[in-house]
Write an enzyme that holds these catalytic residues in place. Structure first.
Site: not given
Ligand code: M6R
Length: 604
Positions: A2, A27, A75, A99-100, A480, A484, A487, A503, A599
């Site tokens: 928000c 936002r 939001w 907000n909040g 994950e 990160k 990427e 293994h 994204k």
């Molecule tokens: O919008 P989604 O969660 O479906 O996106 C899936 C992936 O493309 C997304 O999680 C991607 O792996 C990110 N860049 C991870 O940081």
């Protein structure tokens, strides 16, 4: 998330408020509204969807005299994104934007309803304006009524309130949610929840501190602190760069989003936890009827959060659960039974591969559920049921708060299902709920940890690869962590189950192989520790993350001692996010827009 704006002055307040809201669009929001008091008359407008809808509604409204006004982009968290739930919220003769989260809103609302007040919305915010008007009836001072109201609220808020009896005054209060006031040589006053709406209008700004409250008029600006003592404002020069203003002082959106996880998870939990029951009002109570199996499908980070669900659903709800990478599921003629609930997980709700699997499941006649961050996205529109994660807009390509809120939802959903199947006792559910309430605190970034990881990161800028290892839910977390890192640093990283290293991958062990080991105190600690010792014995460089000191590690990131492995999960998640961030910063990469990535991946 928000956004709030406010204006007091002689200029065109409608344009200023709408312009301010436009600056807060980044936002994310799903409805917006303004209320303006001019010549003793209120005009208020609200619209769902984009600001253009609000602009259309206000096109014949003219503000050409002194006026005061407040505006908001919402939001949806508590109540659907409807016009009635949009702010400003109205009382008899007052409007409020907020907000909040007002944590004690349910109790206040109950009392107000018992006294005859009618509520129009499902929001927590609406109690503020009714509580204020109730207090106003019992005092002759408008400010005293406002102060009493603030004293009665529990939770986080940034509030602006205007009332017909005070035609030249805006009342404000801040606790936990950001807000600032800007001034200029023309004696105007501007309010906003972040810098951007004020750029170009104001020269100096005062950032409110928690528990500040007060009021402004054309000639006064009065602030009180939490002890009720009047305090001097502290004005500083306003930034002039809008992009950096949007980052609220953080270097990158990713960093801002890591810090925002406290609020994001609090929003995810909001209204979904009773003392001894998990509630998903958005789900049909028959959703799990006739279901004997769950199939999860997703990509990237969302896949990793879903992989944690396979452990939690089976452990808590004793429900057979499997998971597939969406791009694989699409082309292998999968077997789908009617007794299978098909769940897709997506931050954006637009990922092409995941969307396609959802279509396949629908065509096969399966019940479908989407866990998503974006309302009205393609997946949300298509699925039979939807749970919104409420993470707010995520701008960094490397997902952080989306992952945190997805895992939170899965934890809650596993308990929701356990309640239905009675696979956990009421005492066990109550205990888990108490733990869930601690998640926001467990993702709070400590300055010490961030500083330590910043320093540590310089030792991890090279090498021939990283292995992130863990067991159980710490295996998806390891995946994950590795995703990160690769990427945004472009260093090679893999996530692996710790027990699987011997293994094959252990053949790579040498001082230039970096092992990031997740060693939770409360889950398979000794087993994981032996796997790490095997790597240490072969001279791999070890960075352990744990609450228990580990003498075989070259580096050690200490997390606080937690009550449960899921809280350790969230503590470690933050450490991993910060480690990737700081390595990427040292390598001089574009943290928010890493090369070759988008994204939202809307192509196959
Ligand atoms: O919008 P989604 O969660 O479906 O996106 C899936 C992936 O493309 C997304 O999680 C991607 O792996 C990110 N860049 C991870 O940081």
């Amino acid at each position: 998330m928000c956004g709030i704006v406010g204006y007091l002055g002689n200029k065109n307040s409608k344009e200023i408020l709408l312009g301010g809201l436009k600056e807060l669009e980044y936002r994310g929001y799903d409805s917006a509204g303004i209320a303006v008091l001019q010549e003793g008359e209120f005009n208020s407008f609200k619209a769902t969807g984009k600001l253009i809808n609000l602009e259309e509604k206000t096109k014949d409204f003219v503000t050409d005299k002194f006026s005061i006004g407040i505006g908001h982009t919402r939001w949806a968290t508590h109540g659907k994104p409807t016009e009635l739930n949009a702010h400003p919220h109205i009382g008899d003769a007052s409007y409020v934007v907020h907000n909040g989260i007002i944590e004690n809103y349910a109790a206040l609302k109950k009392d107000l309803i018992a006294e005859g007040v009618t509520f129009l919305s499902q929001t927590d915010t609406e109690v503020i304006v009714h509580q204020f008007e109730k207090n106003l009836k019992n005092t002759t001072s408008t400010f005293e009524a406002f102060k009493r109201t603030i004293d009665e609220l529990e939770g986080a808020y940034a509030i602006l309130l205007v009332t017909k009896g005070e035609k030249e005054t805006i009342f404000f209060a801040k606790n936990g949610s950001p807000m600032l006031i800007g001034i200029n040589a023309e004696n105007e006053k501007y309010f906003a929840s972040s810098d951007t709406p004020l750029i170009g209008h104001c020269t100096d700004v005062n950032y409110f501190e928690d528990c500040d409250y007060g009021y402004v008029t054309p000639d006064t600006f009065t602030i009180f602190n939490k002890d009720g003592k009047e305090k001097k404002p502290h004005f500083t020069k306003l930034l002039t760069n809008k992009l950096s203003a949007q980052k609220d002082g953080y270097r990158f959106f990713m960093e801002k989003e890591i810090y925002e996880q406290v609020d994001a998870i609090a929003n995810t939990l909001l209204g979904r936890l009773d003392d001894n029951e998990v509630l998903f009002d958005e789900l049909d109570s028959t959703l799990f009827e006739g279901i004997n199996e769950i199939k999860l499908c997703a990509c990237g980070t969302s896949y990793h959060s879903a992989l944690t669900a396979t452990y939690l659903f089976e452990r808590h709800a004793k429900m057979k659960t499997s998971i597939e990478v969406a791009s694989e599921f699409r082309y292998r003629n999968p077997i789908m039974h009617k007794d299978m609930l098909f769940i897709v997980i997506s931050q954006s709700g637009e990922t092409a591969d995941t969307l396609e699997t959802l279509k396949m499941a629908k065509e096969a006649g399966l019940k479908t559920l989407v866990i998503c961050n974006v309302d009205n996205s393609s997946m949300v529109r298509l699925a039979d049921s939807c749970i919104l994660t409420r993470a707010g807009v995520e701008k960094g390509v490397a997902s952080t708060k989306a992952f945190a809120t997805q895992v939170t939802i899965f934890w809650m959903l596993s308990l929701y299902l356990a309640q239905k199947k009675k696979s956990l006792s009421p005492q066990e559910i109550t205990k888990e709920i108490a733990l869930l309430r601690e998640v926001p605190a467990s993702v709070k970034v400590s300055n010490d940890m961030h500083e330590y990881i910043k320093r540590l990161s310089k030792r991890y800028l090279h090498g021939h690869g990283f292995f992130f290892i863990g067991r159980d839910v710490f295996y998806p977390l390891a995946l994950e962590g590795a995703l990160k890192l690769k990427e945004i640093s472009y260093l090679h990283a893999e996530g692996y189950p710790s027990g699987e290293m011997k293994h094959g991958p252990i053949a790579l062990a040498d001082p230039e192989l970096f092992t990031i080991a997740l060693l939770p105190q409360h889950l398979l600690y000794d087993k994981t520790k032996s796997n790490v010792e095997e790597l240490s014995a072969r001279d791999s460089t070890i960075c352990a993350i744990s609450s228990i000191d580990f003498d075989k590690a070259d580096d050690f990131i200490a997390i606080p001692t937690c009550k449960d492995y899921m809280l350790e999960f969230f503590e470690m998640m933050v450490a991993l996010q910060l480690l990737s961030l700081e390595i990427s910063v040292r390598l001089g990469n574009d943290v928010d827009m890493p090369r070759n990535l988008a994204k939202s991946v809307t192509v196959e």
